[in-house]
Scaffold this active site. Sequence first.
Site, short mmCIF file in Angstrom:
data_model
loop_
_atom_site.label_atom_id
_atom_site.label_comp_id
_atom_site.label_asym_id
_atom_site.label_seq_id
_atom_site.Cartn_x
_atom_site.Cartn_y
_atom_site.Cartn_z
N GLY A 58 0.84 -1.19 0.00
CA GLY A 58 0.00 0.00 0.00
C GLY A 58 0.88 1.24 0.00
N CYS A 85 5.49 -5.97 1.56
CA CYS A 85 5.80 -4.54 1.52
C CYS A 85 5.13 -3.80 2.69
CB CYS A 85 5.39 -4.00 0.15
SG CYS A 85 6.14 -2.41 -0.18
N TYR A 86 4.15 -2.94 2.44
CA TYR A 86 3.45 -2.28 3.55
C TYR A 86 2.94 -3.33 4.55
CZ TYR A 86 -0.09 0.59 5.96
OH TYR A 86 -0.85 1.24 6.90
N HIS A 173 8.16 -7.41 -3.79
CA HIS A 173 6.89 -7.86 -4.36
C HIS A 173 7.04 -9.20 -5.10
CE1 HIS A 173 4.48 -4.29 -3.52
NE2 HIS A 173 5.62 -3.64 -3.64
N GLU A 175 4.65 -10.91 -6.26
CA GLU A 175 3.52 -11.10 -7.18
C GLU A 175 3.77 -10.54 -8.57
OE1 GLU A 175 3.75 -9.04 -4.68
OE2 GLU A 175 2.59 -7.20 -4.92
N GLY A 229 -19.70 -9.51 -26.66
CA GLY A 229 -18.40 -9.44 -25.99
C GLY A 229 -18.16 -10.68 -25.14
N VAL A 230 -16.94 -10.80 -24.62
CA VAL A 230 -16.57 -12.01 -23.89
C VAL A 230 -17.48 -12.25 -22.69
CG1 VAL A 230 -14.70 -13.19 -22.69
CG2 VAL A 230 -14.16 -11.59 -24.51
N ASP A 231 -17.69 -11.21 -21.88
CA ASP A 231 -18.37 -11.42 -20.61
C ASP A 231 -19.82 -11.86 -20.79
OD1 ASP A 231 -15.96 -10.43 -19.86
OD2 ASP A 231 -16.71 -8.47 -19.22
N SER A 232 -20.56 -11.12 -21.60
CA SER A 232 -21.97 -11.51 -21.74
C SER A 232 -22.10 -12.82 -22.50
CB SER A 232 -22.79 -10.39 -22.39
OG SER A 232 -22.42 -10.20 -23.74
N SER A 233 -21.17 -13.10 -23.40
CA SER A 233 -21.24 -14.37 -24.15
C SER A 233 -21.00 -15.56 -23.21
CB SER A 233 -20.20 -14.41 -25.26
OG SER A 233 -20.42 -13.38 -26.17
N LYS A 378 -10.86 -11.76 -15.62
CA LYS A 378 -11.07 -11.89 -17.06
C LYS A 378 -10.45 -13.17 -17.65
CE LYS A 378 -12.57 -9.47 -20.70
NZ LYS A 378 -13.79 -8.65 -20.71
#
Length: 522
Positions: A58, A85-86, A173, A175, A229-233, A378
């Site tokens: 953070g 980190c933080y 970090h 990640e 689109g990807v999400d609604s499909s 996603k």
Amino acid sequence: MSTTAQSRIVILDFGSQYTQVIARRIRECQVYSQILPYHTKAKDIAKLNPRGIILSGGPSSVYGKGAPHPDRAIFELGVPVLGICYGVQLMAHFLGGKVEHSTHREYGPGQLAVKADACPLFDGLGSSIDIWNSHGDKVTKLPRGFRSVGKTDNAPYAAIEQPKKRFYGLQFHPEVHHTPRGKEIIQNFVYGICGCAMDWTMGSFIEQTCEQVRAQVGSDHVILGLSGGVDSSVAAALLHKAIGDQLTCVFVNNGLLRENEVEAVARLFRDNFHIKLKVVNASAQFLKALKGITDPERKRKIIGKEFIKVFDDSVVSLSRGGKSKFKWLAQGTLYPDVIESVAIGGNPAALIKSHHNVGGLPKKMKLKLVEPLRELFKDEVREVGAQLGLPREVTGRQPFPGPGLAVRILGDITPERLRILREADTIVVSEMKASDWYYKVWQSFAVLLPVRSVGVMGDERTYAQTIAVRIVESQDGMTADWVRMPYDVLARISARIINEVKGVNRVCYDISSKPPATIEWE
Ligand code: XMP
């Protein structure tokens, strides 16, 4: 959907720009991760039965005014805690150590020297690890029971542990990709230290979500606005698997779609998946409402308003006797939209995104929401789509704005200008696919500018329109850079647009990054 028996890591968010990256790395280990605001009460965390807790980084200083502090009782839950980190500074501060503000901000690559009898976090990683730093403060005195297990040139306590309580802290970090073996450190934490099982898979997600949706909606009918689109499909395919014919999809042709888009969506969902699909052709209505409008915000507002009208009407027309048979509205909301964002100091990303979520929910219909993807990132949505049999053209599709080509036509939206943009866009996409670049970039598209300029074709002078080509790379659309495309691909795109699209005599390549530019032009 996650169950309490499933392994779970809770990440407390202290406002780091990398919080979601931590969550994704853990999910890549096939372990479910959940981001919670830093102030979540320890007793509420305990109810989730996590196998471990991660304290994110953070932008604050632990002693700073208004610095975000967690519930102290999280250190008494008896589960392993990893501070990053933080997060490690908080741990030191809370448990009796000392943190100091250093004048020298450590940023960028570094080397971690790991002690020979090092802690389980570094199992299999050798004695020297390439790391990525981004911190100002550092731990200068360890709390009781802690020991240093790794140091850098600047920090004797770059990695620390309290083995009995299973508390671990990393100044750097793990990640980010710049810590090349960071994923192994995270794996050591989730598997070795927390004992998590690899039980978060998209296959099990699909099964559990189907059951959950069936329980949620019972025998009710669900309506979904499909955009292609990807999400609604993916949401449509998943809900269809769960509830079959209780799902109806509505696809609104707003006249601002790309070439062949309506046909492709209808073919895929109606013919292949046998999903109930109503295609509403409202092009004329949208284009009439947009006539003469050049202001981008007004365009967006008009499109949003017309969409709700059309969607509303089609819901009514799909029901008998004027009474809606639908009780549920399905939406392809994703996890990044539902994480309760903590915007602390330096994390503007969390705050910017809202204007894109068009909020096209027809309020007066009083529908309840079903959001089967709300736990997914996603890349997980793409994987679910692939497992449900959606083709790569759909799962790997680049983002396309809800208001469609309207945001890519600067100035007046007319049928003729839509034709020009559609043809140019088709060429960009086909050349990107042919050269194997389409799936490597975030977006690649054409924009029609509101300028005309002089050119020469054969013996004739022309005075025609300009197309800008925008090709960007990005992780999440919040920041982006233009792609250093090979000249020959750009040359083919340009030559084809100028030769094949009547009314265009000039093509430019946009070399602006975001910020300060945006991805779309509008
Ligand atoms: P900007 O232009 O703000 O875009 O840099 C960031 C990302 O968002 C997409 N975008 C939209 N997506 N509805 C959407 O669903 C919208 O109204 C919208 N406007 C922009 C844009 O394509 C880019 O990926």
